[in-house]
Write an enzyme that holds these catalytic residues in place. Sequence first.
Site, short mmCIF file in Angstrom:
data_model
loop_
_atom_site.label_atom_id
_atom_site.label_comp_id
_atom_site.label_asym_id
_atom_site.label_seq_id
_atom_site.Cartn_x
_atom_site.Cartn_y
_atom_site.Cartn_z
N THR A 134 16.43 7.66 8.53
CA THR A 134 17.87 7.45 8.40
C THR A 134 18.62 8.78 8.51
O THR A 134 19.62 8.88 9.23
CB THR A 134 18.18 6.82 7.03
OG1 THR A 134 17.45 5.60 6.90
CG2 THR A 134 19.66 6.53 6.88
N TYR A 172 19.81 -6.50 10.31
CA TYR A 172 20.79 -7.30 11.04
C TYR A 172 20.34 -8.75 11.23
O TYR A 172 20.88 -9.64 10.59
CB TYR A 172 21.16 -6.68 12.40
CG TYR A 172 22.32 -7.42 13.05
CD1 TYR A 172 23.60 -7.35 12.50
CD2 TYR A 172 22.12 -8.22 14.16
CE1 TYR A 172 24.65 -8.06 13.05
CE2 TYR A 172 23.17 -8.94 14.72
CZ TYR A 172 24.43 -8.85 14.16
OH TYR A 172 25.46 -9.56 14.70
N TYR A 230 9.30 0.92 4.37
CA TYR A 230 10.55 1.51 3.88
C TYR A 230 11.51 0.39 3.50
O TYR A 230 11.93 -0.38 4.36
CB TYR A 230 11.12 2.40 5.00
CG TYR A 230 12.43 3.10 4.73
CD1 TYR A 230 12.99 3.22 3.46
CD2 TYR A 230 13.11 3.68 5.79
CE1 TYR A 230 14.18 3.89 3.25
CE2 TYR A 230 14.31 4.36 5.60
CZ TYR A 230 14.85 4.46 4.33
OH TYR A 230 16.04 5.11 4.13
N ARG A 274 21.11 -0.47 3.48
CA ARG A 274 21.22 -0.23 4.93
C ARG A 274 20.89 -1.48 5.74
O ARG A 274 21.47 -1.71 6.80
CB ARG A 274 20.25 0.89 5.34
CG ARG A 274 20.61 2.26 4.80
CD ARG A 274 21.51 2.99 5.76
NE ARG A 274 21.79 4.34 5.30
CZ ARG A 274 22.47 5.24 5.99
NH1 ARG A 274 22.94 4.95 7.19
NH2 ARG A 274 22.68 6.44 5.50
N LYS A 316 8.24 3.47 0.67
CA LYS A 316 9.40 4.25 0.24
C LYS A 316 10.36 3.24 -0.35
O LYS A 316 10.94 2.42 0.36
CB LYS A 316 10.04 4.98 1.42
CG LYS A 316 11.31 5.73 1.04
CD LYS A 316 11.99 6.36 2.25
CE LYS A 316 13.31 7.02 1.86
NZ LYS A 316 14.04 7.59 3.02
N ILE A 376 10.77 10.91 -0.94
CA ILE A 376 11.17 11.19 0.44
C ILE A 376 12.65 11.51 0.34
O ILE A 376 13.47 10.64 0.10
CB ILE A 376 10.85 10.02 1.37
CG1 ILE A 376 9.33 9.86 1.46
CG2 ILE A 376 11.45 10.27 2.76
CD1 ILE A 376 8.86 8.72 2.35
#
Length: 288
Positions: free
Chosen positions: A45, A106, A132, A137, A160, A200
Amino acid sequence: MSIFSGTGVALVTPASNSRIIFSAVEKLLTHVTSGGVDALIALGTTGEASTLSLGQKEELVRYIRAHSSLPLIVGTGGNDTSVVTNLCQQAEKWGADALLIVTPYYNKCTQDGAIAHYRHIAANVHIPIIVYNVPSRTGFNLLPQTMARIAELPGIVGIKEASGNMAQIQECLRIVPADVYCGDDGLTVASMAMGAKGVISVAANTAPALMSRMTSMALCGNFASAAALQLRLLPLINALFAEVNPIPVRASLQMLGIDVGDPRLPITELTAENKAKLRRAMEDLKLL
């Protein structure tokens, strides 16, 4: 297997228009490695992978691989399983030691769809995978119970966890048979006190030595000192997330003399007000 313990830095990608600024990549690598980070994460990201071409991604990963022996984890996530699988295979060829694969976004999916997504990818790559989870997001939250099933797949070695929800992080630590990495700088010590392998980190671009010292203390069980440093870092961490990541961290690197280039739309420049707050936080930590 563990890919790393301690501080992994989610690298900013220095770029201007259609070219990577390799002189700035070199400076950034020197900055974070001299600060003692334990792993490098490219094309995540913070690295704005979604606005880089395949050619740019290859150039960046190959350059980092040639200039650092630290574990190199490459972000290869997306919302089309076949495309993600192909990118994972490419990253393998470019020199990645492991892959960081965000949950589909999405179009999203069900929890069972996430399992199928990672099962397909894991069956077609030969290097370890860190899942992740970042619901803010992606609009999709990977539940701990789902991650526990995904972790049973060959090649899945960690997660993560960037939900920002300590209850969820703890549940992951309780039931997931894989390494858990904190995905929120501000929750690093709390997560490591419960058993997370490390972080991270966005802040490790700006303050690699301080973030590395903090996670080293936590790994040694010195949680009182680690917590004190976490609180010292809090104003900086807040400033680094005053606007959408990576807007503030890019500004922080410019202040440190690392030219990361102009932001690529829709990412914009940090506002003057937030830039002043960021500068104060960096000055208070003697980073400037």
